[in-house]
Motif scaffolding. Structure first.
Motif, PDB file in Angstrom:
ATOM      1  N   ASP A  74       0.814  -1.211   0.000  1.00 35.28           N
ATOM      2  CA  ASP A  74       0.000   0.000   0.000  1.00 35.28           C
ATOM      3  C   ASP A  74       0.851   1.267   0.000  1.00 35.28           C
ATOM      4  O   ASP A  74       0.296   2.373   0.064  1.00 35.28           O
ATOM      5  CB  ASP A  74      -0.921   0.021   1.228  1.00 35.28           C
ATOM      6  N   THR A  75       2.176   1.115  -0.052  1.00 39.87           N
ATOM      7  CA  THR A  75       3.050   2.293   0.054  1.00 39.87           C
ATOM      8  C   THR A  75       4.095   2.348  -1.060  1.00 39.87           C
ATOM      9  O   THR A  75       4.028   3.209  -1.930  1.00 39.87           O
ATOM     10  CB  THR A  75       3.744   2.328   1.431  1.00 39.87           C
ATOM     11  N   PHE A 134      -1.416   4.204  -7.211  1.00 43.30           N
ATOM     12  CA  PHE A 134       0.023   4.405  -7.356  1.00 43.30           C
ATOM     13  C   PHE A 134       0.292   5.253  -8.594  1.00 43.30           C
ATOM     14  O   PHE A 134      -0.446   5.214  -9.570  1.00 43.30           O
ATOM     15  CB  PHE A 134       0.744   3.057  -7.473  1.00 43.30           C
ATOM     16  N   LYS A 135       1.403   6.009  -8.531  1.00 48.21           N
ATOM     17  CA  LYS A 135       1.764   6.889  -9.632  1.00 48.21           C
ATOM     18  C   LYS A 135       3.287   6.923  -9.753  1.00 48.21           C
ATOM     19  O   LYS A 135       3.992   6.784  -8.752  1.00 48.21           O
ATOM     20  CB  LYS A 135       1.221   8.297  -9.349  1.00 48.21           C
ATOM     21  N   ARG A 136       3.768   7.114 -10.981  1.00 47.73           N
ATOM     22  CA  ARG A 136       5.211   7.226 -11.201  1.00 47.73           C
ATOM     23  C   ARG A 136       5.671   8.652 -10.921  1.00 47.73           C
ATOM     24  O   ARG A 136       5.000   9.622 -11.290  1.00 47.73           O
ATOM     25  CB  ARG A 136       5.576   6.823 -12.628  1.00 47.73           C
ATOM     26  N   TYR A 137       6.834   8.759 -10.266  1.00 48.36           N
ATOM     27  CA  TYR A 137       7.366  10.073  -9.888  1.00 48.36           C
ATOM     28  C   TYR A 137       8.807  10.214 -10.339  1.00 48.36           C
ATOM     29  O   TYR A 137       9.551   9.220 -10.437  1.00 48.36           O
ATOM     30  CB  TYR A 137       7.306  10.262  -8.371  1.00 48.36           C
ATOM     31  N   ILE A 184       9.761   5.812 -10.499  1.00 50.05           N
ATOM     32  CA  ILE A 184       9.426   4.807  -9.485  1.00 50.05           C
ATOM     33  C   ILE A 184       7.993   5.026  -9.011  1.00 50.05           C
ATOM     34  O   ILE A 184       7.582   6.160  -8.734  1.00 50.05           O
ATOM     35  CB  ILE A 184      10.410   4.878  -8.304  1.00 50.05           C
ATOM     36  N   GLU A 185       7.241   3.948  -8.890  1.00 53.68           N
ATOM     37  CA  GLU A 185       5.850   4.043  -8.458  1.00 53.68           C
ATOM     38  C   GLU A 185       5.753   4.148  -6.934  1.00 53.68           C
ATOM     39  O   GLU A 185       6.386   3.382  -6.217  1.00 53.68           O
ATOM     40  CB  GLU A 185       5.066   2.817  -8.931  1.00 53.68           C
ATOM     41  N   VAL A 186       4.952   5.108  -6.484  1.00 47.41           N
ATOM     42  CA  VAL A 186       4.727   5.326  -5.061  1.00 47.41           C
ATOM     43  C   VAL A 186       3.244   5.549  -4.841  1.00 47.41           C
ATOM     44  O   VAL A 186       2.556   6.155  -5.674  1.00 47.41           O
ATOM     45  CB  VAL A 186       5.530   6.545  -4.536  1.00 47.41           C
ATOM     46  N   SER A 187       2.739   5.092  -3.703  1.00 45.31           N
ATOM     47  CA  SER A 187       1.330   5.230  -3.363  1.00 45.31           C
ATOM     48  C   SER A 187       0.960   6.684  -3.096  1.00 45.31           C
ATOM     49  O   SER A 187       1.794   7.499  -2.668  1.00 45.31           O
ATOM     50  CB  SER A 187       1.021   4.382  -2.128  1.00 45.31           C
ATOM     51  N   GLU A 188      -0.307   6.980  -3.307  1.00 48.98           N
ATOM     52  CA  GLU A 188      -0.824   8.312  -2.978  1.00 48.98           C
ATOM     53  C   GLU A 188      -0.649   8.647  -1.502  1.00 48.98           C
ATOM     54  O   GLU A 188      -0.646   9.824  -1.120  1.00 48.98           O
ATOM     55  CB  GLU A 188      -2.314   8.381  -3.326  1.00 48.98           C
ATOM     56  N   ARG A 218       3.811  13.365  -1.214  1.00 47.68           N
ATOM     57  CA  ARG A 218       4.776  14.449  -0.996  1.00 47.68           C
ATOM     58  C   ARG A 218       6.194  13.893  -0.881  1.00 47.68           C
ATOM     59  O   ARG A 218       7.134  14.453  -1.449  1.00 47.68           O
ATOM     60  CB  ARG A 218       4.414  15.226   0.268  1.00 47.68           C
ATOM     61  N   THR A 219       6.337  12.805  -0.148  1.00 48.61           N
ATOM     62  CA  THR A 219       7.644  12.150  -0.073  1.00 48.61           C
ATOM     63  C   THR A 219       8.103  11.724  -1.465  1.00 48.61           C
ATOM     64  O   THR A 219       9.294  11.813  -1.795  1.00 48.61           O
ATOM     65  CB  THR A 219       7.572  10.922   0.863  1.00 48.61           C
ATOM     66  N   ALA A 220       7.148  11.290  -2.285  1.00 43.98           N
ATOM     67  CA  ALA A 220       7.469  10.803  -3.629  1.00 43.98           C
ATOM     68  C   ALA A 220       8.090  11.876  -4.511  1.00 43.98           C
ATOM     69  O   ALA A 220       8.770  11.560  -5.495  1.00 43.98           O
ATOM     70  CB  ALA A 220       6.211  10.246  -4.285  1.00 43.98           C
TER      71      ALA A 220
END
Length: 469
Positions: free
Chosen positions: A71-72, A107-110, A115-119, A123-125
């Protein structure tokens, strides 16, 4: 006799062991292990690393209870494909689980790395190009207590010194007026209490100092920091007298506990000079306060930055008392709330460190003691609790800063996120890598106790060179 107060037991002991002591001194001298050559074992003075390290200090965000990796930072689309269906390779965990449980978070790529990170950590992403995500961690058992000890102290069963204590032993601290190792946990203690930052058989001066960061008032934040009646001058005279008596008592014997007690008195006195300046935020500009946010986690993270820039070596930031991330039910509501408390402060810290030129020599670690199952937890009668059980078979942590190659993903779990499969990474590997970033060889950082040379990684651990800058 230089000490007329020697008792009969000590006289007999010294007489009987005199020749053995001479022989021992010769052996230690040959191996360059005498105190005169290595310095006082319990000294807090800053020491040189084994080799030039990229990092000088560590800040550890500990999500006690176990955040869900799926989930993260470890997306698993297969869980949506097989939602509600039993998984063929379900592994044994602490409690009964059922079918595949897809993540309720998108999840979205940043970044340039994509790299994919959860919503949950959007902000960390934004800093993902400075972060190395390890998706192939594994622990030993699906229980909090041993897994906390493994993550913090390198052993899930035996009493061992914590990572922060080993770092104090290896590098000392750069500020003699503040503790070199601080653990902040708002509202009380985590599971296993002070054992998480214990010094164990290392000198007691290396143990972590606990701060209940829920408080804003300085005198509550650090209890008994100021004497209500006695002035600093009077305290100094009292401590000088006490120190002379203690050193006279210490001279004819070796007592590590007494040495630690002497140092703790001195540190407590010196803290009166620097602690208020470090822990109070009145001199921070409003835009920095706004950057971190007004919540307890924003405040304790900002305090942590102030401690690091004042020479504190190791700071742990726990989420709260007990195990708040232990979400066996309603994981969507609970994880969203908890991540909402942390995402802004973590992103603010990475931004702030970078602006100040501190990220290059500060090692940032994020994670818990294990992950959570990709299958849904079941309650009485087999009903879904909409939560996840403990999962020690595979989980994620990430690191950023000093010595870490950002925009990196290392290792992988299986298609559902149950078990680490590619580049499986033990906690000992993680610790070895962290020590390497700090200029310490985990195989050389040893302490002789009970006839054996102990180390943080025991007889295990390999440095993960693929995530090093």
């Amino acid at each position: 006799m230089t000490n007329p107060n020697i008792n009969r037991r000590e006289l007999l002991s010294r007489s009987a062991l005199g020749l053995g002591s001479l022989a021992l001194a010769g052996v230690l001298g040959d191996d360059h292990l005498l105190a005169s050559e290595t310095g006082t074992p319990g000294s807090l003075a800053a020491r040189s690393p084994h080799f030039p390290g990229r990092a000088k200090r560590v800040i550890h965000f500990f999500l006690n209870g176990g955040p869900s990796h799926v989930d993260t930072f470890d997306p698993k689309p297969a869980l949506a494909k097989y939602a509600g269906q039993p998984l063929a390779n379900t592994l044994t965990t602490e409690r009964k689980t059922g079918a595949a449980f897809p993540s309720p978070f998108s999840f979205k790529r940043y970044g340039e790395s994509g790299i994919e990170v959860s919503e949950l950590f959007s902000r960390t992403a934004q800093h993902i190009d400075d972060i190395a995500v390890i998706r192939s961690m594994y622990a030993q058992v699906p229980n909090h207590e041993p897994s906390l000890m493994l993550m913090n102290c390198g052993d899930s069963v035996q009493t061992r010194p914590s990572m922060g204590s080993w770092l104090m032993y290896g590098l000392g601290t750069e500020n003699q007026n503040l503790p070199g190792f601080i653990s902040m946990c708002p509202g009380g203690l985590p599971i296993k209490d002070n054992e998480n930052w214990q010094s164990a058989f290392l000198p007691g001066a290396f143990q972590g100092t606990y701060i209940d960061s829920q408080h804003r008032e300085f005198r509550k934040l650090i209890e008994n920091i100021e004497h209500p009646q006695v002035s600093n001058d009077v305290q100094r005279r009292q401590l000088d007298l006490l120190r002379r008596w203690n050193h006279q008592h210490l001279q004819p014997r070796h007592d590590a506990q007494l040495q630690a007690r002497i140092q703790s008195y001195e540190l407590a006195f010196r803290m009166q000079q620097d602690a208020r300046e470090a822990f109070e935020l009145a001199d921070e500009p409003q835009h920095i306060l706004d950057l971190y946010g007004s919540g307890v986690h924003g405040r304790q993270t900002l305090i942590a930055r102030r401690l690091l820039e004042r020479g504190v070596r190791y700071v742990q930031l726990w989420h709260g008392a007990g195990q708040p991330w232990d979400n066996h039910d309603k994981i969507e509501d609970n994880h969203r709330k908890l991540a909402g408390e942390l995402d802004q402060p973590i992103a603010a810290l990475l931004t702030d460190l970078k602006q100040r030129g501190m990220l290059d020599d500060t090692l940032v670690l994020w994670g818990g003691e294990f992950g959570r199952t990709p299958t849904v937890e079941l309650g009485a009668g087999g009903a879904s609790l909409l939560g996840r059980d403990h999962n020690h078979w595979g989980f994620s942590v990430w690191m950023a800063g000093g010595g870490i190659k950002g925009g990196t993903v290392y290792g992988a779990t299986d298609e559902f996120g149950f078990r680490a499969e590619q580049n499986r990474t033990s906690v000992h590997d993680l610790h070895a890598t962290m020590l390497h970033c700090l200029g310490l060889d985990h195989q050389r950082l040893t302490y002789r106790y009970a006839g054996r040379d102990f180390r943080l990684t025991d007889v295990h651990g390999n440095v993960i060179h693929d995530i090093l800058a």
